[in-house]
Design a protein around this motif. Structure first.
Motif, PDB file in Angstrom:
ATOM      1  N   ALA A 240      -0.905  28.203 -53.471  1.00  0.00           N
ATOM      2  CA  ALA A 240      -0.402  26.836 -53.705  1.00  0.00           C
ATOM      3  C   ALA A 240       0.842  26.562 -52.873  1.00  0.00           C
ATOM      4  O   ALA A 240       1.591  25.604 -53.121  1.00  0.00           O
ATOM      5  N   ARG A 241       1.113  27.409 -51.895  1.00  0.00           N
ATOM      6  CA  ARG A 241       2.396  27.278 -51.178  1.00  0.00           C
ATOM      7  C   ARG A 241       2.233  26.521 -49.855  1.00  0.00           C
ATOM      8  O   ARG A 241       1.188  26.591 -49.200  1.00  0.00           O
ATOM      9  N   ALA A 242       3.303  25.850 -49.474  1.00  0.00           N
ATOM     10  CA  ALA A 242       3.435  25.295 -48.100  1.00  0.00           C
ATOM     11  C   ALA A 242       4.772  25.839 -47.608  1.00  0.00           C
ATOM     12  O   ALA A 242       5.808  25.184 -47.672  1.00  0.00           O
ATOM     13  N   ASP A 243       4.745  27.090 -47.200  1.00  0.00           N
ATOM     14  CA  ASP A 243       5.969  27.864 -46.929  1.00  0.00           C
ATOM     15  C   ASP A 243       6.434  27.634 -45.488  1.00  0.00           C
ATOM     16  O   ASP A 243       5.793  28.103 -44.528  1.00  0.00           O
ATOM     17  N   ALA A 248       6.904  29.229 -39.670  1.00  0.00           N
ATOM     18  CA  ALA A 248       7.770  29.504 -38.508  1.00  0.00           C
ATOM     19  C   ALA A 248       7.555  30.921 -37.997  1.00  0.00           C
ATOM     20  O   ALA A 248       7.565  31.166 -36.785  1.00  0.00           O
ATOM     21  N   ALA A 249       7.322  31.825 -38.909  1.00  0.00           N
ATOM     22  CA  ALA A 249       7.090  33.213 -38.482  1.00  0.00           C
ATOM     23  C   ALA A 249       5.816  33.312 -37.645  1.00  0.00           C
ATOM     24  O   ALA A 249       5.777  33.973 -36.601  1.00  0.00           O
ATOM     25  N   GLU A 250       4.777  32.590 -38.085  1.00  0.00           N
ATOM     26  CA  GLU A 250       3.519  32.601 -37.308  1.00  0.00           C
ATOM     27  C   GLU A 250       3.737  31.936 -35.955  1.00  0.00           C
ATOM     28  O   GLU A 250       3.228  32.385 -34.925  1.00  0.00           O
ATOM     29  N   TRP A 251       4.595  30.904 -35.926  1.00  0.00           N
ATOM     30  CA  TRP A 251       4.941  30.198 -34.682  1.00  0.00           C
ATOM     31  C   TRP A 251       5.634  31.152 -33.704  1.00  0.00           C
ATOM     32  O   TRP A 251       5.314  31.208 -32.519  1.00  0.00           O
ATOM     33  N   GLN A 308       1.752  23.573 -28.084  1.00  0.00           N
ATOM     34  CA  GLN A 308       1.785  22.384 -28.950  1.00  0.00           C
ATOM     35  C   GLN A 308       0.476  22.284 -29.740  1.00  0.00           C
ATOM     36  O   GLN A 308       0.502  22.052 -30.961  1.00  0.00           O
ATOM     37  N   ASN A 309      -0.640  22.512 -29.081  1.00  0.00           N
ATOM     38  CA  ASN A 309      -1.929  22.463 -29.806  1.00  0.00           C
ATOM     39  C   ASN A 309      -1.959  23.500 -30.915  1.00  0.00           C
ATOM     40  O   ASN A 309      -2.284  23.196 -32.071  1.00  0.00           O
ATOM     41  N   SER A 310      -1.587  24.714 -30.575  1.00  0.00           N
ATOM     42  CA  SER A 310      -1.748  25.796 -31.578  1.00  0.00           C
ATOM     43  C   SER A 310      -0.782  25.625 -32.740  1.00  0.00           C
ATOM     44  O   SER A 310      -1.131  25.881 -33.895  1.00  0.00           O
ATOM     45  N   VAL A 311       0.413  25.104 -32.476  1.00  0.00           N
ATOM     46  CA  VAL A 311       1.368  24.979 -33.591  1.00  0.00           C
ATOM     47  C   VAL A 311       0.953  23.858 -34.542  1.00  0.00           C
ATOM     48  O   VAL A 311       1.067  23.992 -35.775  1.00  0.00           O
ATOM     49  N   THR A 316      -1.230  22.418 -39.837  1.00  0.00           N
ATOM     50  CA  THR A 316      -2.231  21.717 -40.669  1.00  0.00           C
ATOM     51  C   THR A 316      -2.902  22.702 -41.606  1.00  0.00           C
ATOM     52  O   THR A 316      -3.043  22.468 -42.807  1.00  0.00           O
ATOM     53  N   ARG A 317      -3.267  23.854 -41.081  1.00  0.00           N
ATOM     54  CA  ARG A 317      -3.956  24.866 -41.896  1.00  0.00           C
ATOM     55  C   ARG A 317      -3.078  25.295 -43.075  1.00  0.00           C
ATOM     56  O   ARG A 317      -3.530  25.537 -44.185  1.00  0.00           O
TER      57      ARG A 317
END
Ligand code: HGY
Ligand code: MN
Ligand code: MN
Length: 419
Positions: A240-243, A248-251, A308-311, A316-317
């Motif tokens: 249920a999170r939008a962390d 940012a870590a994945e970015w 930009q596309n990947s971020v 969104t995911r």
């Protein structure tokens, strides 16, 4: 090899004296125990006092322009002669070394001083730029953009973390931002030369003192902000999170992956600030920065597009919003062949081995190149270290650069176009 703590004995060679002066300026800092000097901060006044004295002693007429650049003019043999500009920057990154930028200004003063009053068919203007790093306002090259005449209202209106604008900072320093246009170079310009440490490992790895720059990598700098939902770390189910911090870590790993996979690309997330920043709270927002560079303009643009596309897809995911604010889009810049040739002849005359190379670091020379013939001479960075207190320079490399500088002035003097 001089590091910040190893000041050579007074009365040594000119090269040792140049290093001593760089180390003396390093003591003018915003934060004791580090070398930190951002745009028109108080320590810059003390830097100006030292540099002004050195310029005057070398026979230059000094001034400080509306951008806070300190300028010393060494007159030509005749009035109305063209002018050679030699400069670099006097600001630093936080916790910097003593030579990035500063060496180019101090070495230029020593070069003029070595003329001993001999006049040339052209004037020389040495410039200590007030700001190149972009630390305080997130946008670099304020000093050289004033010399080039490209400072606009947008730049003057940029604000720092405390809400002060560039124009406010100029006024606070006792200067008049409305006079910024007067900082633009006026005399017929013979060209712009910059001495600078390489800030990378190439010359050190090859055991070379000097490198002649043929191109400077382009760079895009952006603020990339993730906004999710702050929540209780203990009661919010993972699904249920939008962390914002996890996004940012994945970015950060997307940026690293893109640069690792793309030849010639370097990319860095240098700052990441999560809010509210409590151990037991899911981050609601995370502000990050991007610094991405390539010597090829198309490769740089394509890499930025892929990121930009990947971020956006990743955000969104994750159910997180992302905003991308480009702060700088600086294309790669070629140095000017005619002045690079003059510099090459000069280095050849002083018998130093020759290496032409590109620069991964940005420099004021990239701002000046569209306006006048421009060239750069690199000095070896021992260990390739820079933007760090252990940044160093070798006395013999400073001596080689001074010798190349004298030969550069000789070759220019012999050139009939230099009148
Ligand atoms: O960040 C750079 O490329 C330079 O050191 N300002
Ligand atoms: Mn730097
Ligand atoms: Mn620099």
């Amino acid at each position: 090899m001089a590091r910040r703590s190893q000041i050579t004995a007074p009365g040594g060679s000119v090269a040792a004296h140049v290093i001593e002066r760089c180390l003396a300026l390093a003591r003018h800092t915003e934060t004791e125990g580090t070398i930190t000097r951002t745009f028109l901060s108080e320590p810059m006044r003390r830097v100006h006092a030292d540099v002004e004295a050195w310029m005057t002693a070398a026979g230059m007429r000094t001034s400080i322009d509306a951008a806070g650049n300190i300028r010393g003019v060494y007159a030509a043999a005749t009035a109305q002669a063209p002018r050679l500009f030699i400069g670099s920057h006097l600001d630093t990154v936080p916790d910097a070394g003593a030579f990035d930028g500063i060496l180019g200004v101090v070495l230029a003063i020593a070069l003029v001083d070595s003329l001993g009053g001999r006049r040339l068919p052209f004037a020389i203007e040495v410039i200590g730029f007030s700001e190149e790093e972009g630390v305080r306002f997130g946008v670099p090259f304020i000093g050289s953009r004033a010399l080039a005449g490209t400072v606009d209202e947008d730049l003057l209106g940029r604000v720092d973390a405390d809400g002060h604008s560039v124009a406010d900072a100029i006024r606070h320093f006792g200067l008049d931002p409305s006079a910024i246009g007067d900082a633009r170079y006026a005399a017929p310009a013979l060209g712009y030369l910059e001495f600078h440490i390489e800030q990378g490992p190439v010359l050190d790895h090859l055991g070379l003192s000097l490198g002649i720059v043929h191109a400077i990598a382009g760079q895009t700098r952006a603020d990339v902000t993730f906004t999710g939902s702050p929540g209780h770390a203990g009661t919010t189910p993972m699904a249920a999170r939008a962390d914002a911090l996890a996004a940012a870590a994945e970015w950060v790993l997307q940026v690293e992956g893109e640069a690792t996979a793309t030849p010639g690309l370097v990319a860095t997330v240098g700052r990441l600030h999560a809010m509210p920043g409590a151990t037991n709270v899911i981050a609601g927002q995370c502000v990050t920065t991007l610094d991405i560079r390539h010597t090829d303009e198309t490769a740089l643009a394509e890499a930025v597009g892929r990121l930009q596309n990947s971020v956006y897809q990743m955000a969104t995911r994750r159910g997180v919003e992302v905003t991308w604010h480009t702060r700088l889009g600086q294309p790669p810049v070629q140095m000017t062949a005619s002045l690079v040739d003059t510099l090459t002849q000069a280095v050849r005359r002083c018998g130093a081995p020759m290496l032409q190379m590109s620069s991964g670091a940005g420099h004021d020379a990239m701002v000046m190149a569209p306006h006048m013939p421009t060239a750069m001479l690199f000095l070896r960075s021992p260990g390739g270290i820079s933007h760090h207190p252990d940044e160093a320079v070798r006395e013999e490399d400073v001596a080689a650069a001074l010798s190349a500088g004298r030969h550069f002035l000789d070759v220019l003097t012999e050139d009939p176009h230099a009148r």
